[in-house]
Design an enzyme around this catalytic site. Sequence first.
Site, short mmCIF file in Angstrom:
data_model
loop_
_atom_site.label_atom_id
_atom_site.label_comp_id
_atom_site.label_asym_id
_atom_site.label_seq_id
_atom_site.Cartn_x
_atom_site.Cartn_y
_atom_site.Cartn_z
N ASP A 9 0.85 -1.19 0.00
CA ASP A 9 0.00 0.00 0.00
C ASP A 9 0.89 1.25 0.00
O ASP A 9 1.76 1.39 0.86
CB ASP A 9 -0.90 -0.03 1.25
N ASP A 103 -3.89 2.28 -5.21
CA ASP A 103 -2.53 2.29 -4.62
C ASP A 103 -2.26 1.05 -3.77
O ASP A 103 -1.34 1.05 -2.97
CB ASP A 103 -2.33 3.56 -3.78
N GLU A 104 -3.06 0.02 -3.97
CA GLU A 104 -2.97 -1.12 -3.06
C GLU A 104 -3.09 -2.42 -3.86
O GLU A 104 -3.98 -2.55 -4.69
CB GLU A 104 -4.13 -0.98 -2.10
P1 TTP Z 1 -5.42 5.22 0.83
O1 TTP Z 1 -4.43 4.12 0.57
O2 TTP Z 1 -6.61 4.92 1.66
O3 TTP Z 1 -4.68 6.44 1.52
P2 TTP Z 1 -3.23 7.03 1.28
O4 TTP Z 1 -2.42 6.21 0.33
O5 TTP Z 1 -3.39 8.47 0.87
O6 TTP Z 1 -2.59 7.01 2.73
P3 TTP Z 1 -2.04 5.77 3.56
O7 TTP Z 1 -0.59 6.05 3.78
O8 TTP Z 1 -2.83 5.79 4.82
O9 TTP Z 1 -2.27 4.54 2.73
O10 TTP Z 1 -5.96 5.79 -0.54
C1 TTP Z 1 -5.14 5.88 -1.70
C2 TTP Z 1 -5.46 7.14 -2.47
O11 TTP Z 1 -6.81 7.13 -2.88
C3 TTP Z 1 -5.28 8.40 -1.65
O12 TTP Z 1 -3.96 8.91 -1.77
C4 TTP Z 1 -6.30 9.33 -2.18
C5 TTP Z 1 -7.36 8.46 -2.81
N1 TTP Z 1 -8.63 8.44 -2.03
C6 TTP Z 1 -9.70 9.19 -2.48
O13 TTP Z 1 -9.62 9.86 -3.51
N2 TTP Z 1 -10.87 9.15 -1.76
C7 TTP Z 1 -10.99 8.41 -0.63
O14 TTP Z 1 -12.07 8.39 0.00
C8 TTP Z 1 -9.87 7.64 -0.16
C9 TTP Z 1 -9.95 6.85 1.12
C10 TTP Z 1 -8.71 7.69 -0.90
MG MG Z 2 -2.24 4.14 0.58
#
Ligand code: TTP
Ligand code: MG
Length: 405
Positions: A9, A103-104
Amino acid sequence: MTKIIMCIDMDAFFASVEQQDRPYLKGRPIAVTGSGGRTVITTASYEARAFGVKTGMNVYEAKRLCPHLIFVIGNNEKYIRTCKGLVSIYNQFTPDVEVYSIDEAFLDVTTTHHLFKGPEAIGQDIKRQVKERFGITCTVGIAPNILIAKLASSIAKPDGLRWIRPEDVEGVLKDLPVAKLWGIGQKIAERLERLGIRTCGELGRASVSLLRYRFGIIGEALKAMGLGMCERPVIAEEGQAKSIGHSTTLPADIWERSEIDAYILKLSEMVGGRARRHSYIGRRVSLTLRYSDFETFTRQATLSRSTNDTHIIYKSALMILNRIRLKKKIRLIGVCLSSIIDDCNQMPLLKSEQRRMALLHAVDAINDKYGDSKLAWASYSMTEQEAGVISPAWRPSGVRYVEMD
Ligand code: TTP
Ligand code: MG
């Protein structure tokens, strides 16, 4: 055989990509917002999170918490490009890669890890390559199943690597609050708390009949989660899209049924057009709605036979919508066609269907030539403004929505 599953992730993904693109943003608190004048934060850099800024917050609240916060308008295309590059890194280590969201990803390395000096070495190598190629960091969770791999990555964030071996699962879960588990939201956690169940350890020991009585068919699954068990395999793409979906974040939250219908028609046309271009037909239509407060849900319908006909996709999505009692204004709508197979281009039997297919192909031909949506269905014009973001949501090849129905 005990499996070895990895969850990769990206850390603060959109924000990290932006910081990498514009070095003056590195090390500074930034928040990424949607395009089209939306005032909600999609993600914040870890520097901004230190001030309490988080996903879903509006910009005014964020600015109050962190006055020197820098706002950046997101660029979905850039994130999708990075996502595709990430997948090419993962594919070096196993063919069993599931791109779960933008992103995962989950990797099943059970049968390949010994070729690469073990799962930890794979995790380190992926982290190094991601950093070298994209200048961003990620967190790796390794475990016997995706539930615990996801947990491992969330515990190790940011820029971490954590391996929870089968013998460690019980100890990790013992005092862990249930809401930390992927799939247990705040509402279920509150209902469990009313039964005196706060930790995963307690959930694992709870009586199945009590859980079944209180939660219906998910009761058993909840207990299994408390024990750290999860049967769901990594579902790898097999070269062919498993679903075709489009979603759109609306320029403003809406409530009017006619407006919602118009967006659904537009999305259905995008989905149907894409399916026809790639010669796919699908049997399942899903509709995803996100309320103004980010609560998101998906409902689906299975058709009597596979289709890529805009009209049928649209009607099915409306039928699904008719069964939903909307509680709040809508900020995002998604339409998805899944259970996809190759279209063998069979000629429809009915004359009326033949005519419609001919019309659809004519519309596609013109849209292919002059860009999407030059020719559209009548009620498109009801959407006065173009939506802020229209993208194949999350996944580079189609969408996977949580299936709730
Ligand atoms: P996430 O992996 O949930 O968050 P993140 O990568 O920003 O942070 P973390 O280090 O906690 O993993 O989400 C991935 C991307 O998806 C995030 O950068 C922005 C986007 N996103 C949205 O556009 N809307 C949403 O509701 C969420 C949860 C994420
Ligand atoms: Mg993330």
